[in-house]
Every structure is written in structure tokens, then in C-alpha cells.
Scaffold this active site. Structure first.
Site, PDB file in Angstrom:
ATOM      1  N   PRO A 625       0.802  -1.224   0.000  1.00 60.41           N
ATOM      2  CA  PRO A 625       0.000   0.000   0.000  1.00 60.41           C
ATOM      3  C   PRO A 625       0.839   1.281   0.000  1.00 60.41           C
ATOM      4  CG  PRO A 625      -0.771  -1.532   1.682  1.00 60.41           C
ATOM      5  CD  PRO A 625       0.496  -2.103   1.127  1.00 60.41           C
ATOM      6  N   LYS A 694      -3.574  -6.383  -9.823  1.00 55.22           N
ATOM      7  CA  LYS A 694      -3.625  -5.722 -11.121  1.00 55.22           C
ATOM      8  C   LYS A 694      -2.763  -4.456 -11.061  1.00 55.22           C
ATOM      9  CE  LYS A 694      -8.287  -5.836 -11.510  1.00 55.22           C
ATOM     10  NZ  LYS A 694      -9.655  -6.078 -12.048  1.00 55.22           N
ATOM     11  N   GLU A 698      -1.122   3.772 -13.468  1.00 57.65           N
ATOM     12  CA  GLU A 698      -1.704   4.660 -14.478  1.00 57.65           C
ATOM     13  C   GLU A 698      -3.188   4.909 -14.235  1.00 57.65           C
ATOM     14  OE1 GLU A 698       1.424   3.971 -18.100  1.00 57.65           O
ATOM     15  OE2 GLU A 698      -0.446   2.876 -18.193  1.00 57.65           O
TER      16      GLU A 698
HETATM   17 MO1  MOS Z   1       3.926   3.683 -20.026  1.00 61.89          MO
HETATM   18  S1  MOS Z   1       3.390   5.400 -20.940  1.00 61.89           S
HETATM   19  O1  MOS Z   1       3.342   2.500 -21.150  1.00 61.89           O
HETATM   20  O2  MOS Z   1       5.551   3.643 -19.814  1.00 61.89           O
END
Ligand code: MOS
Length: 738
Positions: A625, A694, A698
Site C-alpha cells: 500500500p 492488477k 496509471e
Molecule cells: Mo507507459 S506510458 O506505457 O511507460
């Protein structure tokens, strides 16, 4: 190990080490300056020489003549590498032959020469003496000017389908009682990582090449460097143990690596090249600008009946589109839908992956459109999203999501953030001179599966070493891989050493597309499970029944120290995780979240300050975490940059990005960022990996910029659809500005 059935209870579920908020084990090296980055590496035979890159001064055309005599004769100069003397470069997967330009010039600041000298200062001074005469050609630089000539590109494995259609969008849209037809633009953006692209290249006597370089994907890098230099892959070694940020800009071999190798060959010395900061924005890749049109049709009850998302972007000839429509195929229900990507040829630097390519800019449009549509329907934007949630792929309703807790993220976030206090009518909340607004957006990013391998070695002292060519780009890979191995082998973290970022080690998934954490830990898990079999065999116990815990192997009523298995010789096991499509493609794997933002907008100047941020994420098991939270707060910060600041300023006549350094390309600094809170929903996804984890890094960026823009609208009543939302764009529309 083939992952071809849902994960059941396994050694990871002990959660003695995995799932804990442990400090990064590489942290002390970084904070004490003892982690060697590519440019800092010195331990090579021979005196290191320094290379400085000369970038093209035009965007398109050709070199009419080049005079390197003065540079060659300058003090300390050992070699000047140009396309004339470098030999023919091979075309890598990423068209790496173009990393050294000439006579044809493809984009501004494309490298046209490398000057190698005994010192950096000598190389820099001599580089100024290279005389280049160009014949400039007309180029296309402005996306909006060439948009109508853009074409639907051929689909490939990077883009996926470039057009999709379900039902009758046009008919359903025309018939919808409530409609929205809006266009948004996102600008060109630069990765702006702290560490520049940098390489130290050394040729051995036997013709083999070793490069220390900053690179996210070791195996891709070796392959492309070998192809570019027309060498067998096994003669190229790439080493990248520490990387000062990549953000997609270091997914591929760039000019620093190719030119350092060519420079070292010419100078017969080890050569270091760091791309000069002012070259990076135009010499390397960037996130391309987009124009995105979204049309939504809904019934008066708020149910979407028609969803369309079209995106235009540009790239050099042979390049690909920004896949900004990805999330719209999966995020909301609606029986009639279409998406499409159009690609124009632009003579700008190469557009490519940056910080959640596709979804990050796509969500900047879609999640503002959802806010606009909710307002048109007179609905709360959270209620509108929840009403249109789906548990199946809306384009292929027979495919469920493996896990989808979007509604839970929105609801928990609303509760924690105090969403109830939001005024539905914009411009109603004041705090002194600040207009205050709240904004929300969904977060969405796909979870990508990649084969990933590792080797583990248990030595006679009972110390475990993990070897994989995985990279740690500041994300925490060292730590979560050590946690995975420790958990699987029943060892304390202190008995595990992780070695990364070297092409001599087994090929991993590398770091990209937020796939690194889940896939590389699964690869290490596979290798450890193979090692457990060997241990069990040595000890004469049943591997299936044996438990590995606290340095002991417990089986058949016996408890034996793990070290007994290696009393006279070490054990080594290697394996990789693989994902057979028959299983992995049965269901859709994505990660979900919700972003909440409070902004203040100065009534007089329209200066925007972000006041509070919250991200709620549902992304499978969170392996650590602390490192996961760091990933998400970093991503939220990037989202603020995308909303308010980041913008490569394009010179539309000459075709280059003008603000090509960290002074002029603005990113958020500490003072721009308020308290950020991150919540992870308790989730395990047995369909993803044996660890049920997962990606999450991003996910943290996708939706943030829209939440900021929606908060600004809520504060001011001004809807800016042209990112970044800077004060000049707001001021024009503010009532007091008149
Ligand atoms: Mo990421 S933009 O696929 O390194």
C-alpha cells in the site's frame, strides 16, 4: 507456469509480507546518492569520453552540406559521428535508424551528429562548431489544419481495432430526447522525467557491446539496439538497474543509446551521452495532441442510448494514433455506440506512449462530457454514472468484467469527500476571494497481461536471490518482487536479494502500461513455485502439501528448516508466467476508480488552486500500500499538470516545440499540490494473476484532469474544453471580466 484457471488459495494469501506498507528497499541507495544511474556509472575499462548531440535545426527537409572540420580539429575531440560515417543503420521495431538523421531530416532536433571528446566541456564546445546547411521543405505541423485529411489507420496489436460499432448509433442519437455533441482538445505533452535519456556504451575486444542506459524495457532495448547496429542480439548487453523516471519516454531505445554506441566505436573508448535537456522534447517521443468529439444521447430517465467517441491525432509517416477512445468502449452502458480513431501525418517529433497512453487523454474528454450530460439531464454526475454502469463489456455483452467496482469507488469517494456539500448550480460557493467548486470523474485503465520470467537461487546459507530483467523506474519493483519471493518461500524480507535491469537476467514484462507490478510479481511467483518443488524433492516431502513458513518447511507432520534442503548445494529454479488466451480473453480485465477534486478559482485573476484531492481505486490486491499509494499520488499530480499546465507550445510555422526545457514546460511543483488522499478498495481479482493483483499506477492519472476541469466549472460556470485550463481561457468568460 500457465495461468489458465482462476487463482485459488495459495502461498501469497498468507499475507505475512505481501500487502504490507513496507519501505522501498532501494530507498536508502537513492537518498544517499549511491544508486548508480546510467550516466553516473564509472566502473569500465578505459578512460570514458563524452558525447554531445547536435540536433537538426529544421523540422523537415534535407542537409545540403555539413562541415565538421572545425569540430574535428577542436581541443580534445576524438570523433564526430554523422550519417555519412556511421555506416548503414538497421531499422529496429521502433524505426531506430532515424535516431541519426541525414541527409533527410524527419523532425526538429533529430540528431544529425555526435561530437565525442575527452571532456564534456570540450565536446559541447566542439558541437557548436559543426556547420550544417539545410534545405527546408514544407511540413505539416498543426493537427487542426490537417484534421480533415486524417485517415483511419490500419489496426495493429498496439492500437487494437481502430473503429468499432454496435447497434445503430446515428439513429439512436437522432431519436434521443437529450443530446450532447461536444469537442475537446488536448495538447502535445512531454514526459519531463527528472533523469534525461542517458547511456554509457562500452565495446569489448570480442566485438560485444555493453550499454548502461535508462530504459524501461530491457529486452525490447536489446533487440532494437542489435537490429540498429546490425549485430546479433547475444552480443548486446543492456544494464538499467536504476531509472529516474520513464513515463513512457524510455520504453524504447533513443538517440543517446545508439549514438553512444556509435561514438564509442569511432573513438575506441567508452562513451557517455546524456541528451541535453533542451533537446529532449523534440528529439525524443511525446504524447501527441488530440481532437476528440463525443456525442451522447440519453432518455429523460438518464439512461444512455447512444455513445460515440471519435479522436484525431497526428504522427510521422508510419506512426500510430493516440488511442484516446479505448475507455469509451468499456466504461458505460448504451446499446448503440461507435468509436473511431483518425490519424494525420505530421512532421513533428514522434508521438508515442506517455503516462497511460490512450486512456489518460481519452478520459480528459469523456469524463467532462459525462459531467456536461449529467447537467443537461438535471442529474447529479455521480448518480448519472452509476445509472449507466455495466458489469459486462458494452460492445460484447457476453464478456463480463473480471471485477468492476466503479459504483463502489464513486459511492465511497462521495461519502469521504463530502460530495453532499456540492452545489449543483455553478458559481454558488465562495471562500473569500475564491470561487470554490467540486468535481468528480471516474477512473479507468485496462489491465494488460504480459509474459514475465524470473530465476531464483537459494544458496547454502538460506539466502534467496531473485534475478529478472524487470526494471524499477521509481515504482517499487525491487520491493514488491522481494515481498513476493519472501512470501512464497516463507522467508523474512531480509533474506531476499533482488537483481533487476540487466539483459543477462531472465526476460520480464518490463515497466510500461501499468502492467509491471502484476506481471513481474507473477513471474517471480512462478519461479518460486518451481523452487519449492525442488526443495520438497530434496527433503522428501510432498510439494503440494508442504507449507513454507518462517524459514521452515512443514509437511507430513514434520517441520524442517528450509536451509536443510540446501545443506550441501544451492538450488536454482527458473520459470515464467504465461497467460493462455483461451482463459485470459474470456473476461475483460480493467481497473476502476473515482477521482474527487476541490478547486478554488480567484474571482479577479482566475488563478486556479487545487485545494483537496481524493482517489478511490479498485485494482485487485494491493501488493504494497505504501508504494502503490506513491504511484497514485504521483499520477494524481500528473493529472493536475494535464488539467492546468502541461502544454508543448508548438511553433506552427517552423514545426517545433518551443518550450523545450523544464523552465518553460510547466509541471506541478509541491506548492501546487494540496493534501492528497488515496483509498484502495479491498479487492482481489482471481482472474488476473496468481497474486490476484492488477496494475494501479496509471489508473491514478486517468480521470484526474477531467475532475479538475469539472470542479472549475462547478466553481465558475465556465466550461473550457481546450486543455490545459489556463486562466486566460477562463477570464474571457468570467462575468466580471467584461
Ligand atoms: Mo507507459 S506510458 O506505457 O511507460
Amino acid at each position: 507456469m500457465k495461468f489458465d484457471a482462476p487463482a485459488t488459495t495459495n502461498p501469497i494469501d498468507q499475507l505475512k509480507v505481501v500487502g504490507r506498507p513496507l519501505n522501498r528497499i532501494d530507498g536508502p541507495y537513492k537518498t544517499t546518492g549511491t544508486a548508480p544511474y546510467a550516466y553516473e556509472h564509472h566502473e569500465v575499462p578505459g578512460d570514458i569520453a563524452y558525447g554531445v548531440v547536435v540536433g537538426a535545426g529544421i523540422a523537415k527537409g534535407r542537409i545540403a552540406s555539413m562541415d565538421t572540420r572545425a569540430a574535428q580539429a577542436a581541443p580534445g575531440v576524438l570523433a564526430v559521428v554523422t550519417a555519412r560515417n556511421a555506416g548503414k543503420l538497421g531499422k529496429g521495431k521502433m524505426n531506430t535508424a532515424k535516431l541519426l538523421g541525414g541527409p533527410q531530416i524527419d523532425h526538429y532536433h533529430q540528431a544529425v551528429a555526435l561530437v565525442v571528446a575527452q571532456t564534456f566541456e570540450q565536446a559541447r564546445a566542439a558541437a557548436e562548431l559543426v556547420q550544417v546547411r539545410y534545405e527546408a521543405a514544407r511540413g505539416a505541423f498543426d493537427l487542426s489544419a490537417v484534421k480533415d485529411g486524417a485517415k483511419t489507420p490500419e489496426p495493429n496489436e498496439n492500437t487494437g481495432p481502430t473503429e468499432t460499432s454496435v447497434g445503430d448509433f446515428e439513429g439512436a442519437y437522432a431519436a434521443a430526447p437529450v443530446q450532447l455533441d461536444v469537442t475537446y482538445t488536448t495538447p502535445d505533452q512531454s514526459h519531463a522525467m527528472m533523469e534525461p535519456h542517458a547511456t554509457l556504451a562500452v565495446w569489448n575486444d570480442d566485438g560485444a557491446l555493453t550499454v548502461w542506459t535508462a530504459n524501461q524495457m530491457i529486452d525490447w532495448g536489446v533487440g532494437d539496439l542489435a537490429r540498429t547496429l546490425n549485430m546479433p542480439k547475444d552480443k548486446v548487453r543492456l544494464i538499467s538497474p536504476f531509472i529516474g523516471g520513464g513515463f513512457g519516454g524510455k520504453l524504447f531505445v533513443r538517440a543517446d543509446a545508439v549514438l553512444a554506441a556509435l561514438g564509442a566505436r569511432a573513438a575506441k573508448r567508452p562513451v557517455k551521452v546524456a541528451l541535453q535537456r533542451p533537446l529532449i522534447a523534440n528529439n525524443t517521443t511525446h504524447r501527441p495532441a488530440t481532437i476528440q468529439r463525443i456525442r451522447l444521447g440519453a432518455g429523460k430517465d438518464g439512461r444512455l442510448t447512444a455513445v460515440a467517441h471519435e479522436s484525431w491525432s497526428g504522427d510521422l509517416p508510419g506512426g500510430g494514433p493516440e488511442t484516446a477512445v479505448n475507455q469509451t468502449r468499456l466504461l458505460y452502458a448504451g446499446a448503440n455506440r461507435m468509436t473511431g480513431m483518425k490519424l494525420a501525418v505530421l512532421d513533428l517529433p514522434e508521438g508515442n506512449a506517455m503516462r497511460a497512453p490512450g486512456e489518460a487523454p481519452g478520459m480528459m474528454a469523456l469524463e467532462v462530457a459525462m459531467d456536461e450530460m449529467a447537467e443537461r439531464l438535471g442529474m447529479d454526475p455521480i448518480a448519472f454514472r452509476i445509472l449507466n454502469d455495466t458489469q459486462v463489456d458494452p460492445e460484447k455483452p457476453s464478456r463480463p468484467f473480471t471485477q468492476r467496482q466503479l459504483t463502489q469507488c464513486l459511492q465511497q469517494g462521495a461519502e469521504r469527500f463530502g460530495w453532499k456539500a456540492r452545489q449543483a448550480r455553478p458559481g454558488q460557493q465562495r471562500d473569500g476571494r475564491w470561487l470554490v467548486g467540486l468535481g468528480v470523474a471516474a477512473a479507468f485503465r485496462n489491465n494488460l497481461l504480459q509474459t514475465s520470467g524470473a530465476r531464483v537461487r537459494l544458496d547454502t546459507k538460506g539466502m534467496l536471490t531473485v534475478d529478472t530483467d524487470m526494471t524499477d523506474i521509481g515504482t517499487g519493483s525491487y520491493t514488491i518482487l522481494a515481498q513476493t519471493a519472501a512470501e512464497t518461500m516463507g522467508l523474512p524480507l531480509e533474506r531476499v536479494t533482488v537483481r533487476l535491469g540487466d539483459s543477462l537476467l531472465p526476460v520480464s514484462c518490463g515497466s510500461g502500461g501499468q502492467w509491471g507490478a502484476a506481471n513481474s510479481t507473477a513471474g517471480v511467483y512462478a519461479a518460486c513455485m518451481a523452487l519449492r518443488k525442488q526443495v520438497a524433492e530434496r527433503l522428501g516431502v510432498d510439494a503440494e502439501q508442504a507449507q513454507f513458513v518462517d524459514g521452515q518447511v512443514v509437511a507430513g507432520g514434520r517441520t524442517v528448516p528450509l536451509t536443510q534442503a540446501v545443506a550441501d548445494r544451492e538450488l536454482v529454479a527458473e520459470d515464467k508466467i504465461e497467460y493462455p488466451k483461451e482463459f485470459s480473453e474470456k473476461a475483460q480485465q480493467s481497473t476502476f476508480g473515482a477521482h474527487f477534486v476541490e478547486v478554488g478559482v480567484d474571482m479577479a485573476t482566475c488563478e486556479v488552486r487545487v485545494r483537496r484531492m481524493l482517489a478511490v481505486c479498485a485494482a485487485g490486491r494491493i501488493l504494497n500500500p505504501k508504494t502503490a499509494r506513491s504511484q497514485v499520488i504521483g499520477a494524481m499530480t500528473m493529472g493536475v499538470g494535464a488539467a492546468l499546465m502541461e502544454d508543448l507550445a508548438l511553433d506552427k510555422r517552423r514545426g517545433f516545440f518551443v518550450n523545450h526545457d523544464l523552465a518553460a514546460y510547466e509541471v506541478p511543483v509541491h506548492a501546487d499540490i494540496p493534501h492528497q488522499e488515496v483509498v484502495f478498495l479491498d479487492e482481489t481479482d482471481p482472474m488476473s494473476t496468481p497474486l490476484k493483483a492488477k496494475g494501479v499506477g496509471e489508473l491514478g492519472i486517468c480521470g484526474v484532469a477531467a475532475a479538475v476541469a469539472n470542479a472549475i466549472y462547478n466553481a465558475t460556470g465556465v466550461r473550457v474544453r481546450d486543455y490545459p485550463v489556463t486562466l486566460d481561457k477562463l477570464l474571457k468568460h468570467m462575468p466580471m471580466a467584461a
